[in-house]
Design an enzyme around this catalytic site. Structure first.
Site, PDB file in Angstrom:
ATOM      1  N   SER A  77      -6.497  -0.644 -21.646  1.00  0.00           N
ATOM      2  CA  SER A  77      -7.489  -0.165 -20.674  1.00  0.00           C
ATOM      3  C   SER A  77      -8.833   0.225 -21.280  1.00  0.00           C
ATOM      4  CB  SER A  77      -6.928   1.026 -19.893  1.00  0.00           C
ATOM      5  OG  SER A  77      -6.016   0.589 -18.916  1.00  0.00           O
ATOM      6  N   LYS A  80     -11.876  -1.409 -19.794  1.00  0.00           N
ATOM      7  CA  LYS A  80     -12.652  -0.892 -18.658  1.00  0.00           C
ATOM      8  C   LYS A  80     -14.018  -0.364 -19.101  1.00  0.00           C
ATOM      9  CE  LYS A  80      -8.595   0.185 -15.810  1.00  0.00           C
ATOM     10  NZ  LYS A  80      -7.414   0.168 -16.675  1.00  0.00           N
ATOM     11  N   SER A 134      -8.079   5.551 -14.823  1.00  0.00           N
ATOM     12  CA  SER A 134      -7.713   4.241 -15.381  1.00  0.00           C
ATOM     13  C   SER A 134      -7.076   3.334 -14.338  1.00  0.00           C
ATOM     14  CB  SER A 134      -6.776   4.412 -16.592  1.00  0.00           C
ATOM     15  OG  SER A 134      -6.801   3.264 -17.405  1.00  0.00           O
TER      16      SER A 134
END
Length: 321
Positions: A77, A80, A134
């Site tokens: 993640s 991102k 997230s």
């Protein structure tokens, strides 16, 4: 005792010869080397449990520490970070538009922001919620809204990554779920995070949030979400970002930042089972090695050409030493 007397005479004559030779050849020819005085040793680089790590000075762009920094890793993640920066690069008008939320986005595997296809929310609100909790679903919705499709938005991400100085990364989705050929490096991710911290005030604000109340465009009750980033809540002095990550392929990941006296450092850690402790230890190492500042009174400063008669500060300024 004649032999003892003769021995003393010989030693005396030898001493005279040595003294005379010293005068001719120079004292250095017969000087006895003094033992070397050891200088304080430089601090050893930090040890990390990470598969790959990088410590970067945001203010200068200098890499202060790297461990397998150019090795390809699964970003999870932390992807991102690039999703957010690619979206911010599209401009304010696009961030204020309503988010298109498809069934594909809603059904994306966790972690999720918890979007529904009927939700009415702006791209900006979804981006903020995405970074705090997230949300993989929000990342897909942002990609489909701004890029038309996930693959098209991934192309936008790769273009933005190159602009930010990433040379060993390839992004195929906006959330970091494991996909063949989707990869980055610790150095690349640190550079991209630094780009965001340096060039986008909104990026800096979002990645430093410990919680966020997401507002809807209609009468829907606002939703409060809380950060997955334990580093922000750890009490580490100056902690102000940035993003966590985890998948089975990637292991525990963290891109952490801290700012002290206007100086920001970023550490990127991939597949690190003790990421919270490593982040603090490596950042401490970085802050200890920043150039110190000293106060220089005006009377010690040289007047530069063209500065005569111009007003200067009354007291002086800080200089790096």
């Amino acid at each position: 005792m004649k032999w003892l007397y003769k021995g003393k005479v010989c030693l005396a004559m030898l001493g005279v010869c040595v003294w005379m030779a010293g005068g001719v050849l120079g004292a250095e020819a017969f000087s006895v080397p003094l033992p070397e005085v050891s200088s304080p040793t430089a601090e050893a680089e930090p040890v990390t449990a990470a598969e790959s790590a990088c410590l970067l000075d945001v203010n200068t762009g200098k890499i202060l520490f790297s461990y397998h920094g150019n090795e390809w890793v699964h970003p999870a993640s932390t992807t991102k970070i690039v999703t957010l920066l690619t979206a911010l690069a599209q401009g304010r008008e696009r961030l204020e538009q309503p988010l298109y939320i498809s069934r594909q986005a809603v059904e994306t595997e966790p972690s999720r922001l918890g979007l529904a296809t009927t939700d009415k929310v702006s791209v900006r609100e979804a981006l903020t919620g995405m970074m705090v909790v997230s949300g993989n679903d929000a990342a897909v919705a942002v990609a489909e809204t701004l890029g038309g499709s996930v693959p098209a938005f991934a192309d936008m991400m790769n273009g933005q990554a190159k602009k930010m100085g990433a040379t060993h990364s390839l992004f195929l989705n906006p959330n970091g779920l494991t996909q063949v050929h989707h990869h980055t490096t610790a150095i690349d991710m640190a550079r991209m995070a630094a780009y965001g911290m340096k060039n986008y005030a909104e990026f800096r604000d979002i990645v430093g949030l410990k919680s966020y109340t997401m507002k809807y465009l209609d009468a829907h009750k606002p939703k409060t979400v809380y950060t997955t980033n334990r580093f922000l809540r750890s009490g580490y002095i100056g902690a102000d970002g940035i993003k966590t990550g985890y998948t089975r392929a990637a292991g525990p990941c963290l891109v952490a930042s801290a700012t002290r006296n206007g100086h920001t450092l970023i550490v990127a850690l991939f597949n690190d089972a003790v990421r919270w402790q490593d982040a603090a230890r490596i950042l401490d190492y970085g802050f200890r090695h920043l150039p110190q500042e000293r106060f220089v009174p005006n009377k010690e400063r040289r007047i530069q050409p063209g500065m005569r008669g111009k007003r200067r500060g009354r007291y002086g300024k800080l200089q790096r030493v």
